[in-house]
Structures are given as structure tokens and as C-alpha cells.
Design a protein around this motif. Structure first.
Motif, short mmCIF file in Angstrom:
data_model
loop_
_atom_site.label_atom_id
_atom_site.label_comp_id
_atom_site.label_asym_id
_atom_site.label_seq_id
_atom_site.Cartn_x
_atom_site.Cartn_y
_atom_site.Cartn_z
N GLN A 246 21.84 -9.77 25.54
CA GLN A 246 22.80 -9.27 26.51
C GLN A 246 22.96 -7.78 26.29
O GLN A 246 22.63 -7.26 25.22
CB GLN A 246 24.15 -9.98 26.40
CG GLN A 246 24.89 -9.76 25.10
CD GLN A 246 26.16 -10.62 25.01
OE1 GLN A 246 26.14 -11.81 25.32
NE2 GLN A 246 27.26 -10.01 24.59
N GLY A 247 23.43 -7.07 27.32
CA GLY A 247 23.41 -5.62 27.31
C GLY A 247 24.70 -4.96 26.85
O GLY A 247 25.70 -5.61 26.56
N LEU A 248 24.62 -3.63 26.80
CA LEU A 248 25.79 -2.82 26.51
C LEU A 248 26.88 -3.08 27.55
O LEU A 248 26.59 -3.25 28.73
CB LEU A 248 25.42 -1.33 26.56
CG LEU A 248 24.49 -0.79 25.49
CD1 LEU A 248 24.02 0.61 25.88
CD2 LEU A 248 25.18 -0.74 24.14
N HIS A 249 28.13 -3.06 27.09
CA HIS A 249 29.26 -3.18 27.99
C HIS A 249 29.84 -1.78 28.24
O HIS A 249 29.72 -0.89 27.39
CB HIS A 249 30.34 -4.07 27.40
CG HIS A 249 29.94 -5.51 27.25
ND1 HIS A 249 28.67 -5.91 26.96
CD2 HIS A 249 30.67 -6.64 27.35
CE1 HIS A 249 28.62 -7.25 26.89
NE2 HIS A 249 29.82 -7.71 27.13
N ALA A 250 30.46 -1.59 29.37
CA ALA A 250 31.10 -0.32 29.68
C ALA A 250 32.31 -0.56 30.57
O ALA A 250 32.23 -1.33 31.53
CB ALA A 250 30.12 0.62 30.37
N SER A 251 33.42 0.06 30.22
CA SER A 251 34.63 -0.02 31.03
C SER A 251 35.61 1.00 30.50
O SER A 251 35.32 1.72 29.53
CB SER A 251 35.26 -1.42 30.94
OG SER A 251 35.90 -1.60 29.68
N ALA A 252 36.78 1.08 31.10
CA ALA A 252 37.81 2.01 30.64
C ALA A 252 38.26 1.70 29.22
O ALA A 252 38.80 2.56 28.52
CB ALA A 252 39.00 1.98 31.59
#
Length: 394
Positions: A246-252
Motif C-alpha cells: 500500500q502507498g504513502l498517505h497524505a492529508s492535513a
């Protein structure tokens, strides 16, 4: 039921880790590729995919890499020139193989840190990225004196220790465990014994992070060759399957050096609950956290190990410092972590040294570091990316 693995690691190679001022990046990459080809039994002409991690200015961009290595590829890609994208490169290669875009993928990281001054100074290639809108690649804000990743990591660590009432010296268990493993790794740059007294007596870099909580920059080149699993069985090297990813996560709320909500300039998430055993990578690989026999984590700084353990369900939030005590993550422990020595002791190779170690461990080629009867190994980071490897398909 998990899907059957369709990509596998069939060759590995490296020129090692250290200061390689007398070599060009191209010569280092050639050395790693030649070793990986010898390991796999493949011919250079059989490589039709090139995936590059760490391009210019620390490394070579994909087009230069292909030309200088004598490659003819029909699929090439390259990530941003920062360290967090190692698993992204490997997972992208696996997807390209699974989709039938290519037959044989070369994943390569070749870069030199010794060509630049210390990170955080104006002579470093990444310094002026901190002046862009939104701050630097690790949320650096040079205008307030935070010009290097260690500053943001230290703030996240301080907040974490305070939130859960953890003694900062508990971080020492990570550094000590990885140095113990590095002592058995001839490629590691930091092999001398490290005692608890040495650790606690080391200077603060940015409080609460001490010298031995911080990784060791190196020059290196690592090559990883992937092929579809149905072909891998006919090649020279023992097959190491990519069972799920599974990949990198990104959010605030995501921050590279902390759990969600711990980073500077991130929103506060005081009730964040990790997915733990519910992370999709486990379902995709057909395993549970209890079946993972060794964990390999991105460790630019020692607390990243604790946060990764918590994020992926090995222990509860705030419990990792106590969980790792007593040798639990050392060789011979319940869950050996970063058995090559990791970034803290083998050298900061942006996760590629960890991947080499995973492959060696699953092949039974780790020598005195070998984990007995190993079947499942995991890569994971604080940013949520993960790859689960096995010596059997899922």
C-alpha cells in the motif's frame, strides 16, 4: 482471499554504504546493477523497465541513468529527490509487471550525500526548498530557524512524549537494538558497541533527540530487479515474493516524522486511532500482524520506529516505548526490527538497505543476523506505506 503474488524480487546488488568521494554516481549505479544481474542470472538486455529513486542533484535522472548504464527500456519513471519514496518505486514496478507493461524491472537508488554540506545549511541541495510556499519537504520553516528535518522530528517527539507521559530515555532501546544488529553486518558504517551510558551521554542535536537518535548520511547505490513471479522461479536467485503493498498517505494530518496530528503546521487529531491490523496491506498479503516475523521501518530518527509499530497494530498508541523494552526488537527478540542496523547504524540509504536486508533474510543469506524459519517480512513507515514480502506466494 488475497490475490496470488504476481511480482517477485529476483536480484539484488549494492556497492555498500559510506563516503564514496572518488566515485561518480554512474559508476556506483553500474556496480550495483552488475551485482544484481550476477545475482539474478539475467542479461542487461532483458531489463525493459527502469524506476529511479533519488534523481538530480544527488543522483542521476532516469534518462541519464538509462544512457550511462546501457539500458533500452520501454517504461521509465522517477520519484522526487527525497527519501520517502523507496517503497513507491518498488510498488510501482510491481504494478507495471502485473499489468503486463514490462517483463523485467530495475529499481535503482544511487546517490551521494558527501558532495553537499550538512543538511540545513545553504550548501545543501534541499535548503532552498524550504523557502517555497508551504515550507520545505519535511515541513521545514527556515525563517524561524527550522532548516533541517531534525527540527520537525524533535517537535513531534516532544509532543508525543508529553502526550503519553514517556521518559525520553526510553528511545534508547531503538538505537541500542539497531547498533547490536549492525555489529553483525559488514556493510554497516556504525559497528562499534553502543552502551546505554554512551547513548544517554550523547549530546542533544535538537532536544529531545540525541546524537544516536539520528541517522548517519552515506553515499550508496542499490539495485533491485523484479520480475513476474511465474518467471522468477526459473531464475538463479531464491524467489522473494511481493505479497501485498500500500502507498504513502497524505492529508492535513499526515506528517513524515510523526503520527497523524503530531507534525508542525498539521491539524490536531487528538483522538486518532490507527487502523492497526485493519491496514489493507495485511488483507492484500493474506497475513496478520502476528504472522510478521521481522519489521523494517524508515528510521531517519529513532521515534519513527515507535510510531510505525503503533500505526501497524503491533502495539497500542503510546505503548511502543514500553513494548520495545527488554530486547523485544533485537535479534533473537519477539519481533526483530531493522536487522541490518537501519539508517541509525548501517547508514541512511532511504530504505534501500532495509530492502536488501529483507531479501537476504527471506533467502536465508543474512549470516549471523539470520532469523530462523523466516517466512514473512514487512516494510512500513510512519506515513502509512508498506510492502509485505514472503518466500512463498500469498
Amino acid at each position: 482471499m488475497a490475490a496470488r503474488a504476481r511480482a517477485a524480487v529476483v536480484g539484488i546488488g549494492t556497492v555498500g554504504f559510506g563516503k564514496m568521494t572518488d566515485q561518480s554516481v554512474a559508476s556506483m549505479a553500474e556496480g550495483a546493477l552488475s551485482a544484481a544481474l550476477e545475482d539474478s542470472g539475467l542479461e542487461r538486455r532483458e531489463i525493459d523497465g527502469l524506476l529511479v529513486h533519488i534523481g538530480s542533484p544527488r543522483g542521476l535522472d532516469y534518462d541519464e541513468m538509462a544512457a550511462l548504464l546501457g539500458l533500452e527500456v520501454s517504461y521509465a519513471t522517477q520519484t522526487w529527490s527525497h527519501g520517502r519514496f523507496g517503497s513507491t518505486v518498488i510498488a510501482t514496478a510491481a504494478m507495471a509487471l502485473e499489468l503486463g507493461l514490462i517483463d523485467c524491472a530495475l529499481c535503482v537508488a544511487a546517490f551521494k550525500n558527501s558532495s553537499f554540506t550538512r543538511i540545513g545549511t545553504t550548501g545543501h541541495a534541499a535548503f532552498f526548498e524550504g523557502m517555497r510556499e508551504g515550507g520545505g519537504p519535511h515541513a521545514e520553516t527556515p525563517y524561524v530557524g527550522m532548516a533541517a528535518p531534525v527540527a520537525g522530528a524533535a517537535m513531534s517527539t516532544q509532543r508525543y512524549l508529553h502526550r503519553y507521559g514517556i521518559d525520553r530515555e526510553a528511545l534508547g532501546a531503538v538505537a541500542l537494538a539497531q547498533r547490536h544488529s549492525a555489529a553483525h553486518n559488514p556493510l554497516a558504517v556504525m559497528r562499534e558497541p553502543l552502551s546505554r551510558a554512551d547513548y544517554e551521554g550523547s549530546r542533544f542535536i535538537v532536544e529531545p533527540l540525541r546524537l544516536y537518535d539520528c541517522s548517519v548520511p552515506v553515499d550508496t547505490a542499490v539495485a533491485l530487479i523484479l520480475a513476474r513471479a511465474d518467471r522468477a522461479a526459473d531464475l538463479r536467485a531464491p524467489v522473494v515474493h511481493i505479497r501485498g503493498y500500500q502507498g504513502l498517505h497524505a492529508s492535513a494530518n499526515e506528517f513524515i516524522f510523526g503520527q497523524p496530528g503530531l507534525g508542525i503546521n498539521q491539524a490536531d487529531v487528538f483522538d486518532w486511532t490507527p487502523l492497526g491490523a485493519g491496514e489493507p496491506v495485511y488483507r492484500r498479503a493474506g497475513v496478520t500482524p502476528s504472522e510478521v516475523q521481522t519489521l523494517h521501518c524508515y528510521d531517519g530518527f529513532s521515534p519513527q520506529i515507535l510510531w510505525t509499530l503503533e500505526r501497524f497494530g503491533f502495539c497500542a498508541p503510546g505503548a511502543a516505548a514500553e513494548w520495545v523494552a527488554g530486547g523485544r526488537i533485537e535479534l533473537g527478540g519477539e519481533l526483530p526490527v531493522n536487522t541490518s542496523g537501519g539508517h541509525l547504524s548501517e547508514g541512511h540509504a532511504n530504505g534501500w538497505g532495509h530492502t536488501l536486508e529483507i531479501v537476504r533474510q527471506l533467502r536465508g543469506q543474512a549470516g549471523p543476523r539470520q532469523i530462523p524459519d523466516l517466512k514473512v517480512a514487512m516494510w512500513a513507515t510512519t506515513l502509512g506505506d508498506s510492502i509485505i514480502y514472503g518466500n512463498e506466494p500469498s
